[in-house]
Design a protein around this motif. Structure first.
Motif, PDB file in Angstrom:
ATOM      1  N   LEU A   1       0.759  -1.398  -0.031  1.00 31.87           N
ATOM      2  CA  LEU A   1       0.187   0.505   0.016  1.00 31.87           C
ATOM      3  C   LEU A   1       0.813   1.307  -0.009  1.00 31.87           C
ATOM      4  N   VAL A   2       1.825   1.005   0.877  1.00 23.71           N
ATOM      5  CA  VAL A   2       2.553   2.556   0.797  1.00 23.71           C
ATOM      6  C   VAL A   2       3.521   2.718  -0.668  1.00 23.71           C
ATOM      7  N   ARG A   3       4.352   1.447  -0.945  1.00 27.04           N
ATOM      8  CA  ARG A   3       4.331   1.284  -2.828  1.00 27.04           C
ATOM      9  C   ARG A   3       3.448   1.962  -4.124  1.00 27.04           C
ATOM     10  N   PHE A   4       2.600   1.592  -3.522  1.00 22.27           N
ATOM     11  CA  PHE A   4       1.577   1.402  -4.645  1.00 22.27           C
ATOM     12  C   PHE A   4       0.480   2.867  -4.586  1.00 22.27           C
ATOM     13  N   GLY A   5      -0.007   2.790  -3.084  1.00 23.41           N
ATOM     14  CA  GLY A   5      -0.711   3.745  -2.811  1.00 23.41           C
ATOM     15  C   GLY A   5      -1.475   4.926  -3.837  1.00 23.41           C
ATOM     16  N   TRP A   6      -0.927   4.835  -4.543  1.00 23.91           N
ATOM     17  CA  TRP A   6      -1.590   6.419  -5.506  1.00 23.91           C
ATOM     18  C   TRP A   6      -2.121   5.218  -6.405  1.00 23.91           C
ATOM     19  N   VAL A   7      -1.640   4.260  -6.827  1.00 19.24           N
ATOM     20  CA  VAL A   7      -3.040   3.380  -7.679  1.00 19.24           C
ATOM     21  C   VAL A   7      -4.143   3.337  -7.081  1.00 19.24           C
ATOM     22  N   ILE A   8      -4.831   3.168  -6.203  1.00 17.30           N
ATOM     23  CA  ILE A   8      -5.388   3.539  -4.974  1.00 17.30           C
ATOM     24  C   ILE A   8      -6.273   4.389  -5.226  1.00 17.30           C
ATOM     25  N   LEU A   9      -4.990   4.898  -4.678  1.00 19.33           N
ATOM     26  CA  LEU A   9      -5.506   6.822  -4.149  1.00 19.33           C
ATOM     27  C   LEU A   9      -6.201   7.587  -6.052  1.00 19.33           C
ATOM     28  N   ILE A  10      -5.555   7.625  -6.502  1.00 19.10           N
ATOM     29  CA  ILE A  10      -5.748   8.667  -7.458  1.00 19.10           C
ATOM     30  C   ILE A  10      -7.172   8.038  -8.265  1.00 19.10           C
ATOM     31  N   PRO A  11      -8.094   7.025  -8.628  1.00  9.81           N
ATOM     32  CA  PRO A  11      -9.096   5.874  -9.077  1.00  9.81           C
ATOM     33  C   PRO A  11     -10.495   6.531  -7.415  1.00  9.81           C
ATOM     34  N   ALA A  12      -9.210   6.441  -6.883  1.00  9.56           N
ATOM     35  CA  ALA A  12     -10.705   6.743  -5.833  1.00  9.56           C
ATOM     36  C   ALA A  12     -10.920   7.806  -5.228  1.00  9.56           C
ATOM     37  N   ALA A  13     -10.125   9.307  -5.497  1.00  9.78           N
ATOM     38  CA  ALA A  13     -10.269  10.613  -5.308  1.00  9.78           C
ATOM     39  C   ALA A  13     -11.516  10.683  -6.953  1.00  9.78           C
ATOM     40  N   ALA A  14     -10.413  10.190  -8.797  1.00  7.94           N
ATOM     41  CA  ALA A  14     -11.322  10.997  -8.783  1.00  7.94           C
ATOM     42  C   ALA A  14     -13.031  10.205  -8.641  1.00  7.94           C
ATOM     43  N   GLY A  15     -12.942   9.246  -8.323  1.00  3.62           N
ATOM     44  CA  GLY A  15     -14.647   8.498  -8.039  1.00  3.62           C
ATOM     45  C   GLY A  15     -15.294   9.380  -7.124  1.00  3.62           C
ATOM     46  N   GLY A  16     -14.530   9.874  -5.907  1.00  3.69           N
ATOM     47  CA  GLY A  16     -15.306  10.775  -5.454  1.00  3.69           C
ATOM     48  C   GLY A  16     -15.667  12.152  -5.312  1.00  3.69           C
ATOM     49  N   THR A  17     -15.436  12.479  -6.229  1.00  9.99           N
ATOM     50  CA  THR A  17     -15.115  14.002  -7.053  1.00  9.99           C
ATOM     51  C   THR A  17     -16.564  13.534  -8.449  1.00  9.99           C
ATOM     52  N   TYR A  18     -16.527  12.487  -8.475  1.00 10.94           N
ATOM     53  CA  TYR A  18     -17.421  12.341  -9.816  1.00 10.94           C
ATOM     54  C   TYR A  18     -18.682  11.927  -8.886  1.00 10.94           C
ATOM     55  N   TRP A  19     -18.655  11.328  -7.902  1.00 17.89           N
ATOM     56  CA  TRP A  19     -19.831  11.203  -7.215  1.00 17.89           C
ATOM     57  C   TRP A  19     -20.338  12.324  -6.602  1.00 17.89           C
ATOM     58  N   PHE A  20     -19.422  13.022  -5.019  1.00 19.97           N
ATOM     59  CA  PHE A  20     -19.886  14.564  -5.095  1.00 19.97           C
ATOM     60  C   PHE A  20     -20.763  15.546  -6.380  1.00 19.97           C
ATOM     61  N   TRP A  21     -20.013  15.484  -7.443  1.00 16.37           N
ATOM     62  CA  TRP A  21     -20.181  16.613  -8.912  1.00 16.37           C
ATOM     63  C   TRP A  21     -21.743  16.146  -9.355  1.00 16.37           C
ATOM     64  N   HIS A  22     -21.903  14.576  -9.407  1.00 14.79           N
ATOM     65  CA  HIS A  22     -23.429  14.445 -10.261  1.00 14.79           C
ATOM     66  C   HIS A  22     -24.318  13.883  -9.098  1.00 14.79           C
TER      67      HIS A  22
END
Length: 144
Positions: free
Chosen positions: A30-51
């Motif tokens: 998670l420390v090494r590849f956390g950005w792989v999870i963080l970026i889609p999670a942030a994008a999904g959260g942004t889309y959900w909020f906007w929608h």
């Protein structure tokens, strides 16, 4: 004396232990590849909020349109009963509007050309709706 707790506490402890082992074993990944999870999670959260925000805005607009349509129908019903004439106070009595809202609605109809403003002897505003005609006026209308 033994009490029944509804479940075995050793199973809960075992599940907790397995969960902790999994978290600590996956922590370096998670420390090494956390950005792989963080970026889609942030994008999904942004889309959900906007929608959801847009959906709420559309529902608000639709509710306002529904209220306006209802108010205009009330205006037309009152005017139809009174040979095309209506006052703000008559509208207040027949609707949930206050006097200011009723006056604003009738004034908007006047500005759009659907009504003419008259002033009664006592100074009251009387709006005459243009499209409402008596049966006699309809019969006497000019042929085109």
């Amino acid at each position: 004396m033994q009490t029944k707790t509804g479940g075995s506490s050793w199973l809960g402890c075992l599940a907790l232990l397995v969960g902790l082992v999994l978290i600590f074993s996956l922590l370096p990944l998670l420390v090494r590849f956390g950005w792989v999870i963080l970026i889609p999670a942030a994008a999904g959260g942004t889309y959900w909020f906007w929608h959801n925000k847009n959906k709420a805005r559309q529902q608000q607009r639709q509710a306002e349109l529904d209220i306006r349509e209802t108010a205009e129908k009330i205006v037309l019903q009152i005017a139809a009963r009174n040979e095309g004439l209506i006052t703000p106070m008559e509208l207040v009595l027949a609707s949930d509007m206050n006097l200011e809202e009723a006056g604003e609605l009738l004034e908007q109809l006047r500005k759009k050309g659907y009504a003419k403003l008259r002033v009664a002897e006592n100074g009251s505003y009387v709006y005459e709706l243009n499209g409402l005609l008596t049966p006699q006026q309809k019969r006497e209308a000019e042929k085109l």
